[in-house]
Design an enzyme around this catalytic site. Sequence first.
Site, PDB file in Angstrom:
ATOM      1  N   ASP A   1      -0.193  -7.589   1.450  1.00 13.13           N
ATOM      2  CA  ASP A   1       0.129  -6.488   2.067  1.00 13.13           C
ATOM      3  C   ASP A   1       1.425  -6.397   1.323  1.00 13.13           C
ATOM      4  OD1 ASP A   1       1.002  -3.544   1.407  1.00 13.13           O
ATOM      5  OD2 ASP A   1       0.114  -3.370   3.424  1.00 13.13           O
TER       6      ASP A   1
ATOM      7  N   SER B   1       4.267   1.859   7.661  1.00 11.09           N
ATOM      8  CA  SER B   1       4.468   1.374   7.354  1.00 11.09           C
ATOM      9  C   SER B   1       5.703   0.102   6.532  1.00 11.09           C
ATOM     10  CB  SER B   1       3.690   1.750   6.197  1.00 11.09           C
ATOM     11  OG  SER B   1       2.029   1.849   6.638  1.00 11.09           O
ATOM     12  N   GLY B   2       5.031  -0.909   6.225  1.00 15.39           N
ATOM     13  CA  GLY B   2       6.180  -1.244   5.549  1.00 15.39           C
ATOM     14  C   GLY B   2       7.715  -1.456   5.785  1.00 15.39           C
TER      15      GLY B   2
ATOM     16  N   HIS C   1       1.239  -1.238  -0.241  1.00 17.97           N
ATOM     17  CA  HIS C   1       0.311   0.235   0.477  1.00 17.97           C
ATOM     18  C   HIS C   1       1.227   1.602  -0.050  1.00 17.97           C
ATOM     19  CE1 HIS C   1       0.195  -0.380   4.334  1.00 17.97           C
ATOM     20  NE2 HIS C   1       0.327   1.709   4.398  1.00 17.97           N
TER      21      HIS C   1
END
Length: 263
Positions: free
Chosen positions: A113, A207-208, A65
């Site tokens: 994801d 995120s990530g 994402h």
Amino acid sequence: MLLLLLLTNAFVLLPWAGAGRIIGGREVKDHSRPYMAFLKIKTGSKPSRCGGFLIRPDAVLSAAHCVDKEGSVNVTVILGAHNVKKQEQSQQEIPAERLVIHPEYSRDGKKNDIVLLKLKKKAEINEYVRCISIAKENERVRVGDLCTVSGWGRTSLKKPGSDVLMEVDLEVQYAEICEQRFRNYQCQSMICVGDENSKKSTYKGDSGGPLVCNKKAHGIVSHGKPGCLFPKVFTRISYFEPWIRKKLKGFSRKAIPCIPFSD
């Protein structure tokens, strides 16, 4: 956009959670997490940022994402960084040549994801830049396992992302907790992490980044419920390990050695 939060018993008004005081996670020792990657993402004129982690000199893992944007997406990976606002001699800035998003990634519920970034050139492996091993297909974290998440995130709701790398300890939770709160939670491909009692969480922009348990990356920061700091959902790396291996072979037929991270 990355953030690591710690809530205490002191109070301040928050727009979504009633009372609670937010303070930043702890700053890590300089360059003690040499696998961490800072992703500068540009879509048109709109910049954003995410975390990621080096798993091979030519490959970084992150959340799909982060790069799932409308239009052309350009990603620059910065390795060997502690303070991303400074031009540290340890830093290596490498453009991502290719983005390989999982074919079954879905914006709805952030299913699958995960994204692999092929670097335009191999990273130079040294004391500041190293790879981290990823969980194998048969390796799973257990409920109660204490893991860590690192990132350059916000240190409060109103402040921008942290200049320096921060870290927080998080506990793996029962899948049922996330199944009750997330309609699209899938226990085989996701990990439920964080709990209300510990008052710790990841937040916007983390995120990530990797969920590291026993020196291996077991999860990728994926998503949470709007207005809630806990629990959070992480992509389960062991479930995707066969897909990762297959794609890495497509990057290079020859095995590329990399010095693994170790404390």
